[in-house]
Design an enzyme around this catalytic site. Structure first.
Site, PDB file in Angstrom:
ATOM      1  N   ASP A   1     -26.514 -10.621 -38.022  1.00  0.00           N
ATOM      2  CA  ASP A   1     -27.942 -10.620 -37.686  1.00  0.00           C
ATOM      3  C   ASP A   1     -28.553 -11.986 -37.991  1.00  0.00           C
ATOM      4  O   ASP A   1     -27.857 -13.004 -38.075  1.00  0.00           O
ATOM      5  CB  ASP A   1     -28.640  -9.464 -38.433  1.00  0.00           C
TER       6      ASP A   1
ATOM      7  N   ARG B   1     -45.401 -13.980 -38.685  1.00  0.00           N
ATOM      8  CA  ARG B   1     -44.087 -14.170 -39.307  1.00  0.00           C
ATOM      9  C   ARG B   1     -43.694 -15.647 -39.228  1.00  0.00           C
ATOM     10  O   ARG B   1     -42.560 -15.982 -38.919  1.00  0.00           O
ATOM     11  CB  ARG B   1     -43.027 -13.295 -38.630  1.00  0.00           C
TER      12      ARG B   1
ATOM     13  N   LYS C   1     -27.835  -9.320 -29.803  1.00  0.00           N
ATOM     14  CA  LYS C   1     -29.013  -8.541 -30.182  1.00  0.00           C
ATOM     15  C   LYS C   1     -30.203  -9.470 -29.949  1.00  0.00           C
ATOM     16  O   LYS C   1     -30.384 -10.443 -30.671  1.00  0.00           O
ATOM     17  CB  LYS C   1     -28.933  -8.122 -31.652  1.00  0.00           C
ATOM     18  N   TRP C   2     -30.968  -9.205 -28.908  1.00  0.00           N
ATOM     19  CA  TRP C   2     -32.053 -10.084 -28.447  1.00  0.00           C
ATOM     20  C   TRP C   2     -33.351  -9.586 -29.056  1.00  0.00           C
ATOM     21  O   TRP C   2     -33.874  -8.559 -28.651  1.00  0.00           O
ATOM     22  CB  TRP C   2     -32.108 -10.058 -26.920  1.00  0.00           C
ATOM     23  N   ASP C   3     -33.860 -10.345 -30.024  1.00  0.00           N
ATOM     24  CA  ASP C   3     -35.033  -9.892 -30.778  1.00  0.00           C
ATOM     25  C   ASP C   3     -36.300 -10.596 -30.291  1.00  0.00           C
ATOM     26  O   ASP C   3     -36.232 -11.620 -29.592  1.00  0.00           O
ATOM     27  CB  ASP C   3     -34.803 -10.165 -32.276  1.00  0.00           C
TER      28      ASP C   3
ATOM     29  N   ASN D   1     -40.094 -10.964 -32.233  1.00  0.00           N
ATOM     30  CA  ASN D   1     -40.738 -10.454 -33.438  1.00  0.00           C
ATOM     31  C   ASN D   1     -42.239 -10.683 -33.599  1.00  0.00           C
ATOM     32  O   ASN D   1     -42.734 -10.681 -34.726  1.00  0.00           O
ATOM     33  CB  ASN D   1     -40.009 -11.006 -34.662  1.00  0.00           C
TER      34      ASN D   1
ATOM     35  N   CYS E   1     -34.456  -5.671 -28.780  1.00  0.00           N
ATOM     36  CA  CYS E   1     -35.080  -5.330 -30.055  1.00  0.00           C
ATOM     37  C   CYS E   1     -36.381  -6.108 -30.104  1.00  0.00           C
ATOM     38  O   CYS E   1     -36.453  -7.234 -29.625  1.00  0.00           O
ATOM     39  CB  CYS E   1     -34.139  -5.758 -31.181  1.00  0.00           C
TER      40      CYS E   1
ATOM     41  N   ASP F   1     -37.539  -0.427 -36.818  1.00  0.00           N
ATOM     42  CA  ASP F   1     -36.976  -0.996 -38.055  1.00  0.00           C
ATOM     43  C   ASP F   1     -36.977   0.046 -39.171  1.00  0.00           C
ATOM     44  O   ASP F   1     -36.392  -0.170 -40.226  1.00  0.00           O
ATOM     45  CB  ASP F   1     -37.805  -2.207 -38.504  1.00  0.00           C
TER      46      ASP F   1
END
Ligand code: GLA
EC number: 3.2.1.22
Length: 740
Positions: free
Chosen positions: A368, A445, A478-480, A482, A528, A550
């Site tokens: 991750d 963030r 895993k394409w996030d 945020n 994600c 999450d």
């Protein structure tokens, strides 16, 4: 009318052959000027009325015969305050003629005119011999503005609708709001609206409220699909619609950007649903010859309750939407390091986790966040997609090679659309971050959103991902994503075009995903967004799986997953077993319960497995092996929600394999009161006369069950399980042996 002959011929062929209509078909009756679109158990009818408007005639249970005899007729003015255009259930209304409700399209013209009156022009059936796609063209009464309405029907019982707005005038017109479609329900005073809303860590909360005269808006203004609301809705009838019975009209929008679905009930109890781009801050200029295409709005109907509405959607997603459809690849069991190691990823630590995960039966190892740039916390590194030399001094190769030796494939986390101000990329290209020049840039963030509407940003993202995947043996991303948008400025293009960002960003995102998959046909991708912030039928065309939340607390997950299942197949829903106390609420739940909850979707592990005891490892190994025997039933079978988690302290789910050879039932006791036994469970969807071998996961929790039972026994008298205390759970498999 061009093409009418074709319809007549098609109709004649169907009538004279006496053949049953295909599962999905479109028929036209020239006598009434009505099209009948049938799919699964639904029929949808539209017609051209006496005012040359296109209106909805019917949306409900499938009609086997010819269309309703009624000739389409515009509704008269009800009062001087209620013009015809507001009463008539128009398929796609322009803002004009005094329409007081949500129009599907609003345009402003260079001469100041803002009125748009869309008349029927012509139509063609555009999808070859199967005849399941129709294009109807409307035209403004005075200006050369055309709207092409597309209709496509799919066998599971889905109608897909979208529109294309075309400017054939000599000037630039501005689209101020554009929907994909309007769907009109039959008038009723007893509708109730179900929708899904939430927030980070608490997505997919199902709400059902009575519809009263007025206007409800489901939407995201955030630039992406959002945790706040998902573009899905279902409308049932109060007192009539349940999980297993009653009418349900449902719809789902395929768009990963700001979206809007308006549900309006007039005082004459007409209900219309209009879905498409979000109007807020929207503006899209069209020069002469230019067009704007809207997202696809999917609709369905069933008379068998909310459970069947979900199953229709699930089947449709599996057969038509997902990569690999109609046979999407089953989801492998993944290990993901996020909850175990956070940003503290390094070669030795990841390898230790990989060794242990492989020994348990895990099939994919995913590193991750934290492997790239100067990413030690969430303050830095996003944008710098090179391997961090301190954490992985030998690059990724030794890790990937070892993961392969262990019999797993390898995946990695990326968040391509974001940038930390503390990154080399930002220092080089501050202008790439979305903003209004000279205004503060709101960080979330510690990061900003890259303006993916820009071509240079698109090229940058595509090329770094292509390089990463080409240079390393990476099977999975895993394409996030945020955060949401804050200052959606785009000063690199002329002022009138700057708001095109809402459309162009998402189109570029989809193009990158499509191109990556084309260049790397074996690559799989997860969507994600800090959990379930980007799950919709747009992104699911390019992503094999999604991360719904999450929140990994197994008790909360039961509700989250239940809500998710109303709109999306659980075959794409990744669910990890994680450590306790849970990071979010410190709750401690036994390992078997955590496993069985995760096994109702695409099972994954996120615990620090190096710390598991021998007993925990043995249990995990058994449960992973068990999951592999039921995986295709869970991921691709028909889901029956036997007990919804919100209704009691119990939850039960059942899945029946597509070919009926296997079914699996999961039961969860959240908390026992007064020593009361778990309620009798009655299976659904089995063949009454078939004999099933009954294979409990924990025989002690299914005492006295015969080894074989008929479908009618399992669905009639049902079965009793011995679940006690708090957080007890089990599963039972039914395998079909023979017909009686
Ligand atoms: C998001 C994701 C998590 C994890 C972190 C990493 O919150 O939802 O699963 O990947 O980002 O920063």
């Amino acid at each position: 009318m061009p093409g009418r002959k074709v319809y007549l011929v098609l109709l004649a062929a169907l009538v004279t052959s006496g053949a049953a209509l295909p599962q999905s078909a479109i028929r036209y009756d020239p006598a009434t000027r009505v099209w009948q679109l049938s799919a699964g158990e639904m029929t949808y009818e539209i017609g051209v009325n006496d005012q040359n408007g296109l209106q909805t005639m019917y949306w409900g249970p499938r009609l086997e015969g010819p269309s309703t005899p009624a000739t389409p007729k515009a509704y008269p003015e009800a009062a001087s305050f209620d013009p015809s255009v507001s009463a008539t259930p128009l398929e796609y209304a322009g803002w004009g003629g005094g329409i007081p409700t949500q129009p599907a399209l609003k345009i402003s013209f260079p001469d100041g005119n803002r009125s748009l009156l869309l008349d029927y022009l012509d139509s063609k059936q555009t999808d070859g011999p199967n005849g399941n796609q129709l294009e109807i063209t409307l035209r403004d009464r005075l200006a050369e503005v055309y709207v092409h309405l597309f209709y496509k029907v799919y066998a599971p019982g889905i109608l897909a609708r979208w529109s294309q707005i075309e400017n054939r005038t000599k000037g630039v017109i501005t689209v101020e709001q554009a929907a994909s479609a309007t769907l009109n329900l039959p008038p009723s005073t007893s509708y109730e609206l179900s929708s899904l809303s939430g927030r980070w860590g608490a997505e997919w909360q199902l709400h059902t409220v009575p519809l009263v005269p007025g206007h409800s808006v489901l939407e995201s203004r955030r630039g992406s699909t959002s945790h706040q609301s998902n573009p899905w809705l279902a409308i049932g009838r109060t007192g009539e619609t349940t999980e297993t019975a009653g009418p349900v009209w449902f719809a789902e929008l395929g768009w990963s950007g700001s979206w809007q679905i308006d549900v309006e009930q007039t005082f004459s109890h007409r209900v219309k649903i209009t879905g498409g781009y979000n109007n807020f801050d929207f503006s899209y200029p069209l020069g002469p010859g230019e067009s704007l295409k809207t997202p696809i709005f999917y609709a369905g109907y069933t008379s068998k309750g909310h459970g069947e509405a979900s199953r229709i959607l699930h089947r449709f997603q599996q057969q038509q939407i997902l990569p690999g459809a109609p046979h999407p690849k089953p989801r492998p069991i993944i290990y993901n390091s996020w909850e175990a190691t956070g940003f503290n990823v390094n070669e030795a630590g990841q390898l230790a986790l990989a060794e242990k995960a492989a020994s348990l039966g895990v099939e994919r190892m995913v590193i991750d966040d934290g492997w790239f740039g100067q990413r030690v916390t969430d303050h830095a590194g996003l944008g710098d997609w090179y391997v961090n030399q301190t954490k992985f001094p030998h690059g990724l190769k030794p890790v990937i090679d070892r993961v392969h030796q262990l019999g797993m494939d390898f995946g990695i986390w990326v968040e391509p659309e974001m940038i930390n101000p503390d990154s080399d990329l930002y220092r080089k290209h501050p202008e790439w971050a979305m903003n209004f020049p000279g205004r503060p840039r709101t960080e979330a963030r510690n990061q900003l959103v890259l303006n993916l509407a820009r071509d240079d940003v698109k090229q940058y993202i595509l090329s770094f991902l292509d390089k990463l995947v080409s240079e390393n043996d990476i099977a999975f991303l895993k394409w996030d994503y945020n955060r949401n948008w804050s200052e959606p400025g785009w000063d690199a293009v002329p002022l009138p075009e700057q708001k095109e960002i809402y459309v162009r960003y998402i189109n570029n995102l989809c193009e990158i995903l499509a191109e990556l998959r084309k260049r790397h046909p074996k690559l799989e991708i997860e969507s994600c967004s800090g959990g379930g912030g980007r799950v919709d039928l747009g992104i699911l065309r390019y992503t094999d799986e999604v991360w719904p939340s999450d929140n990994t607390d197994a008790l909360d997950r039961l509700s989250i997953q239940d809500g998710f299942s109303h709109a999306y197949t659980l075959g794409v829903m990744v669910a990890w077993v994680t450590d306790v106390p849970n990071f979010l609420d410190r709750r401690i739940i036994p390992l078997q319960f955590r496993f069985t909850v995760a096994m109702t979707g695409a099972l994954g592990i996120g615990s620090d497995v190096t710390k598991w005891t021998a007993d925990e490892s043995a249990l995990a190994t058994n449960l992973i092996a068990f999951y592999k025997t039921i995986r295709s039933t869970v991921q691709q079978g028909a889901l029956y929600r036997l007990i919804a988690p919100e209704t009691s302290e119990q939850t039960a789910l059942e899945y029946v394999a597509e070919d009926g050879h296997q079914a699996v039932l999961f039961a969860f006791l959240h908390s026992q009161h007064y020593g009361e036994p778990f309620q009798t469970l009655r299976a659904q969807g089995l063949e009454p006369a078939a004999l099933y071998r009954v294979k409990p996961l924990d025989p002690l929790k299914a005492p006295g069950l015969p080894q074989e039972m008929t479908g009618s026994e399992l669905m009639g008298p049902g079965i009793s399980l011995h679940l006690i205390g708090d957080y007890d759970s089990t599963a039972i498999v039914f395998e079909k042996v023979e017909h009686k």
